[in-house]
Enzyme design. Structure first.
Site, short mmCIF file in Angstrom:
data_model
loop_
_atom_site.label_atom_id
_atom_site.label_comp_id
_atom_site.label_asym_id
_atom_site.label_seq_id
_atom_site.Cartn_x
_atom_site.Cartn_y
_atom_site.Cartn_z
CG ASP A 438 34.52 -6.03 62.77
OD1 ASP A 438 34.07 -7.07 63.26
OD2 ASP A 438 33.85 -5.23 62.10
CG ASP A 622 32.68 -0.92 60.42
OD1 ASP A 622 32.79 -2.09 60.82
OD2 ASP A 622 31.86 -0.57 59.55
#
Length: 729
Positions: A438, A622
């Site tokens: 990510d 996250d």
């Protein structure tokens, strides 16, 4: 009068309607013991989890509140042959030190007796070849018995007491055949001495005890290495804090009395007992064991401080955000314990093999003795061969094969800033062939920073920072933090959807949207040059400035991505951010496969697509929207700053601002997986070679003891190689 334990002090709530209890359990020595305890306690109705930590012999239990009396667990363990009591870390460390000292004392007695008996054995064996008189030989045998019998009765107590407890509970463990072998060797030697026979095996019996004690002591020391990491964390936890009870008055109070929002004082030389943010003061602080950053950092107003941080110079006033068990330090400790209590599939394989060991080895020894008797051997020779089989087949090497590697590898990972959150994390991470990152908060740092701070005049920056303190927007907070603002301006009003404004010295000031501040042209120019940035404008009368605020790429992200690609791992980036920002980050980091504006569903779909084509994906992310992808990937990692949900589903968590722990996790895990397989093969090959040789009558009990201890030592030494992280993955 019968006393009972009040467990209420030791119970913890772990979720809605769930209670948790840690018990210290005496007598756990191997993977077979772990499996037996977990299997039996998990059968109790309403018990949701039963996990044994072999490192500190702790049983972690979880069950539905109100459904089970905790005393039932202690009673059930007693039925299985184990003594249990509430686990307290300080007491556990004391007992563990006492246990190690006792093992060392017994080892010293056994080794001293063995040396003396070996000296007595030399004239006996040489005398048998040179017509030694029977009376002389009997004297040496009785003298050996006088030395060995009391020494064995004392030194072998760890095995005898464990076997006795197992038999009372109508169970068997690996100490049962060991004890049978020792007792048979001593009894037969005593009988042979009384019958004036040429040979006795007192030397073999006491050497066997010495080898076994040495192996158990080395095993215990290895497990203490992992406890040392947890002990380091526990040592960082301060029990008290200095709290401001008024503007000028301070008072030392227990950490349990601290609440979020309180203000505490941290003085030079003290460790923080809380998580929080500095509101005044300046100091160099060391947070290396919590954040993974090795160099001391400067804490000023707005800086984050974590429990366990060491204050080196000036005093700090800190507003508490979390205390006691809610701190980051406590969360790290829980992750570390969770990893040790979990199970890998290789460990489960070793546990199943250990469960089969006791009945199998007894049957093998009995059949060996019967076979030799049928073949015409004497009862004496048949018993000697059966004893050798009992000794040489001890599964110590098999029981240590996986836990030893996991212990060492977990320590190496922790040293590299990685905390495991699942028992099979090492195996999963070692098997990945593709890594998906990510962007926001993973490849970039979680906190926003002002990218063009150098082009803003200092007086403008200071005024804008003070104005920004009145806004709750994260972009404004970044401006305030970068400016080091401490005192907000008076009379500031917030305009919903636009920003904040006020009057200073009769001049209007604004901080907010560029269109509201009349700075669209300057904002558009910044966005063209830096598509990753978010912009906030500041107007002071006719003067206008635009702040470019964005997340910084982690300092070693490009090197980490390059290192992963060099060893053949395909790296992708999936981000929900805008395409220009994602493209710019991908070009900076050298990531050739990327997608922007993806939803959580898109991420899961991509992971499923890769899985269908045989790929095993490591997802690193996250945030709440990454949790489904983290759960669906073959392996997953989150930064310690991730949301609690993301941490809970990730297989591992990494510390600090660097991305290098992700690379280290793959390197160490691959090395550990190789060592696990090697250790299993070492244990299998040892038994495949040793058992037939012992059944053929080609080894004495003494040689069998040396071979068994040698195999355990070989497995432990091989496991220590997991500490060495290779340059190439």
């Amino acid at each position: 009068m019968q006393s009972t334990i009040d467990f209420s002090h030791y119970l913890k709530k772990t979720g809605p309607g769930l209670l948790h209890l840690d018990l210290a359990v005496e007598g756990i020595n191997c993977a077979g013991c772990m499996a037996k305890i977990e299997r039996n306690l998990s059968k109790i109705p309403d018990v949701t989890s039963a996990r044994v930590n072999l490192t500190d012999r702790r049983l972690a239990l979880e069950w539905k509140a109100g459904a089970v009396d905790p005393a039932l667990f202690v009673d059930r363990l007693a039925e299985l042959g184990y003594r249990a009591y509430p686990f307290e870390r300080a007491d556990a460390e004391t007992r563990e030190a006492e246990r190690a000292s006792a093992l060392l004392r017994r080892l010293g007695v056994a080794a001293f007796a063995a040396m003396n008996v070996m000296m007595l054995s030399v004239p006996v064996w040489s005398g048998n070849l040179s017509d030694m008189l029977r009376e002389q030989r009997d004297f040496f045998h009785w003298l050996s018995a006088l030395i060995v019998l009391p020494a064995a009765a004392y030194a072998a107590q760890p095995f005898f007491s464990s076997a006795r407890a197992a038999l009372r509970a109508r169970n068997v463990n690996m100490d049962v055949p060991i004890s049978v072998g020792i007792v048979l060797a001593l009894a037969m030697s005593l009988f042979e001495t009384a019958m004036h026979a040429e040979h006795a095996y007192f030397d073999a019996a006491i050497m066997l005890i010495a080898f076994l004690l040495a192996g158990r002591y080395l095993d215990q020391n290895m497990r203490r290495r992992t406890r040392a990491f947890a002990g380091n964390l526990a040592a960082l936890k301060a029990e008290t804090a200095t709290k401001f009870v008024s503007e000028e008055e301070i008072r030392t109070v227990p950490v349990a009395a601290i609440r979020p929002g309180d203000i505490v004082l941290l003085r030079p030389g003290e460790r923080s007992a809380v998580d929080g943010n500095v509101i005044s003061g300046r100091s160099e602080i060391d947070q290396s064991l919590i954040t993974g950053e090795t160099l001391p950092t400067t804490a000023v107003a707005g800086s984050a401080v974590y429990a366990g941080a060491l204050v080196r110079s000036g005093a700090l006033r800190v507003r508490v955000s979390a205390a006691s068990e809610a701190t980051l330090l406590s969360e790290i400790s829980r992750l570390l314990e969770n990893a040790v209590q979990s199970r890998s599939r290789y460990l489960r394989l070793a546990e199943r093999a250990s469960r089969l060991y006791a009945p199998l080895v007894h049957a093998t020894a009995l059949l060996t003795m019967i076979g030799w008797l049928i073949a015409g051997a004497t009862l004496h020779d048949s018993i000697v061969i059966a004893i050798a089989v009992l000794i040489i087949t001890c599964p110590c090497a098999l029981g240590l094969a996986i836990p030893a590697v996991q212990t060492v590898a977990s320590g190496a990972l922790f040293g590299s800033g990685v905390l495991l959150n699942a028992g099979d994390a090492i195996e999963r991470i070692a098997e990945v062939d593709r890594v998906i990152f990510d962007k926001t908060g993973t490849l970039t740092l979680p906190e926003l920073d002002v990218a063009n701070a150098g082009s803003i005049p200092a007086d403008v920056f200071d005024l804008a920072g003070r104005l920004a303190l009145s806004s709750r927007h994260p972009v404004a907070a970044a401006v305030a933090r970068a400016a080091g603002a401490k005192a907000p301006l008076p009379g500031i009003a917030e305009v919903p959807g636009q920003g904040v404004s006020g009057v200073v010295d009769g001049v209007d000031i604004r901080l907010g949207r560029p269109s509201w501040c009349g700075a669209d042209e300057a904002a558009n120019q910044i966005l063209q040059n830096d598509p990753e940035a978010s912009v906030v404008a500041f107007r002071h009368g006719l003067m206008r400035h635009v702040f470019a605020v964005r997340q910084r790429i982690r300092p070693d992200a490009a090197n980490t991505v390059s290192a992963l690609q060099r060893v053949g791992l395909t790296v992708e980036m999936l981000s929900g951010d805008r395409e220009p920002a994602v493209r710019a980050a991908a070009e900076t980091l050298g990531i050739y496969h990327w997608r922007a504006e993806v939803t959580p569903v898109d991420k899961i779909a991509r992971i499923d697509e890769l899985a269908r084509h045989g790929h095993k994906v490591l997802m690193v992310g996250d945030g709440l929207n990454d949790a489904p992808a983290l759960a669906g990937a073959h392996a997953s990692m989150s930064p310690v700053t991730a949301t609690q949900l993301s941490q809970s589903v990730a297989h591992a968590v990494f510390l600090g601002e660097r991305l290098a722990p992700a690379q280290a996790a793959i390197a160490i895990s691959r090395q550990a997986l190789r060592l696990m397989r090697q250790n299993l093969w070492l244990a299998v090959i040892y038994n495949a070679l040793a058992v037939p040789v012992a059944m053929a009558g080609l080894v004495t009990p003494l040689i069998a003891a040396a071979a068994m201890s040698g195999s355990s030592l070989l497995v432990m030494l091989n496991a220590l190689r997991a500490r060495r992280q290779r340059e190439a993955i």
